[in-house]
Write a protein that holds these residues in place. Sequence first.
Motif, PDB file in Angstrom:
ATOM      1  N   LEU A  88     -55.159  18.596 -58.229  1.00 34.11           N
ATOM      2  CA  LEU A  88     -54.498  17.396 -58.734  1.00 34.11           C
ATOM      3  C   LEU A  88     -53.902  16.571 -57.587  1.00 34.11           C
ATOM      4  CD1 LEU A  88     -52.530  17.018 -61.947  1.00 34.11           C
ATOM      5  CD2 LEU A  88     -51.566  16.091 -59.863  1.00 34.11           C
ATOM      6  N   PRO A  89     -53.206  17.195 -56.635  1.00 29.66           N
ATOM      7  CA  PRO A  89     -52.686  16.396 -55.507  1.00 29.66           C
ATOM      8  C   PRO A  89     -53.788  15.718 -54.693  1.00 29.66           C
ATOM      9  CG  PRO A  89     -51.572  18.517 -55.602  1.00 29.66           C
ATOM     10  CD  PRO A  89     -52.719  18.577 -56.567  1.00 29.66           C
ATOM     11  N   ALA A  90     -54.964  16.326 -54.614  1.00 36.46           N
ATOM     12  CA  ALA A  90     -56.065  15.710 -53.867  1.00 36.46           C
ATOM     13  C   ALA A  90     -56.454  14.376 -54.487  1.00 36.46           C
ATOM     14  CB  ALA A  90     -57.273  16.646 -53.831  1.00 36.46           C
TER      15      ALA A  90
ATOM     16  N   ASN B 141     -61.572   4.041 -53.797  1.00 36.22           N
ATOM     17  CA  ASN B 141     -60.654   3.526 -54.805  1.00 36.22           C
ATOM     18  C   ASN B 141     -61.326   3.322 -56.161  1.00 36.22           C
ATOM     19  OD1 ASN B 141     -62.164   1.321 -54.194  1.00 36.22           O
ATOM     20  ND2 ASN B 141     -60.485   0.052 -53.452  1.00 36.22           N
ATOM     21  N   LYS B 142     -62.628   3.574 -56.216  1.00 40.83           N
ATOM     22  CA  LYS B 142     -63.351   3.525 -57.487  1.00 40.83           C
ATOM     23  C   LYS B 142     -63.602   4.950 -57.939  1.00 40.83           C
ATOM     24  CE  LYS B 142     -66.872   1.171 -56.183  1.00 40.83           C
ATOM     25  NZ  LYS B 142     -68.108   0.438 -56.057  1.00 40.83           N
TER      26      LYS B 142
ATOM     27  N   GLY C  84     -55.177  13.638 -61.079  1.00 40.14           N
ATOM     28  CA  GLY C  84     -54.446  13.122 -59.928  1.00 40.14           C
ATOM     29  C   GLY C  84     -54.865  11.703 -59.574  1.00 40.14           C
ATOM     30  N   PHE C  85     -56.158  11.428 -59.637  1.00 43.81           N
ATOM     31  CA  PHE C  85     -56.672  10.089 -59.342  1.00 43.81           C
ATOM     32  C   PHE C  85     -56.112   9.063 -60.331  1.00 43.81           C
ATOM     33  CE2 PHE C  85     -59.988   6.753 -59.433  1.00 43.81           C
ATOM     34  CZ  PHE C  85     -60.030   6.432 -58.081  1.00 43.81           C
ATOM     35  N   GLU C  86     -56.031   9.441 -61.594  1.00 41.36           N
ATOM     36  CA  GLU C  86     -55.471   8.540 -62.606  1.00 41.36           C
ATOM     37  C   GLU C  86     -53.983   8.323 -62.375  1.00 41.36           C
ATOM     38  OE1 GLU C  86     -57.070   6.574 -64.791  1.00 41.36           O
ATOM     39  OE2 GLU C  86     -58.843   7.347 -63.775  1.00 41.36           O
ATOM     40  N   ILE C  87     -53.280   9.355 -61.934  1.00 44.76           N
ATOM     41  CA  ILE C  87     -51.867   9.198 -61.573  1.00 44.76           C
ATOM     42  C   ILE C  87     -51.761   8.208 -60.411  1.00 44.76           C
ATOM     43  CG2 ILE C  87     -49.865  10.374 -60.546  1.00 44.76           C
ATOM     44  CD1 ILE C  87     -50.729  12.870 -62.203  1.00 44.76           C
ATOM     45  N   TRP C  88     -52.664   8.366 -59.415  1.00 43.35           N
ATOM     46  CA  TRP C  88     -52.670   7.459 -58.261  1.00 43.35           C
ATOM     47  C   TRP C  88     -52.846   6.014 -58.702  1.00 43.35           C
ATOM     48  CZ3 TRP C  88     -51.545   6.227 -53.541  1.00 43.35           C
ATOM     49  CH2 TRP C  88     -52.225   5.194 -52.909  1.00 43.35           C
ATOM     50  N   LYS C  89     -53.696   5.796 -59.691  1.00 43.05           N
ATOM     51  CA  LYS C  89     -53.994   4.442 -60.154  1.00 43.05           C
ATOM     52  C   LYS C  89     -52.839   3.812 -60.941  1.00 43.05           C
ATOM     53  CE  LYS C  89     -58.162   3.518 -58.782  1.00 43.05           C
ATOM     54  NZ  LYS C  89     -58.408   2.378 -57.919  1.00 43.05           N
TER      55      LYS C  89
END
Length: 154
Positions: free
Chosen positions: A83-85, A97-98, A140-145
């Motif tokens: 998840l952190p990755a 970023n996509k 994690g990527f969705e959290i980043w977004k």
Amino acid sequence: MKKIIKIVFNISFVVYLFVLVVLLFLGTRGFLRSDLTMIEYIKNSSNFVPFKTINTYIRALFDRSMNIDIPIKNIFGNLFMFLPAGIYLPYYTRKINKVSDFLIFMSILLVLIEVVQVVTRRGSFDIDDFILNMLGALIGFEIWKAKVVQKLLR
């Protein structure tokens, strides 16, 4: 304040990488069966059937056929390990970023990790680990977004 957040974020990344290396390659979970040939080792320690171990663990949660912390550690550990990755990767590599680029990069990285675990005999190749690790990384990527995270770290 933003500078302090970025410093803490960078330090947390180094700590995360260290913990990840320990968990994946240096922990006590390796099989190290030197009495088997590599082919035998791969045959005995690998799972190429999607959801085979996930189903076993989910079933065990309900019928108590194994110690409860085994399925919990395996399912949630694999889910949250990457998840952190999903947050760090797009932060440090602005080109990813996509979601499609992220999926390609993470797929290559996760397969590489699974192969290294088998070759070094520090683990096994398990497609279910791949699935759970990828799902965690996507979370994690969705959290980043999320806009709040973008505002905090950009």
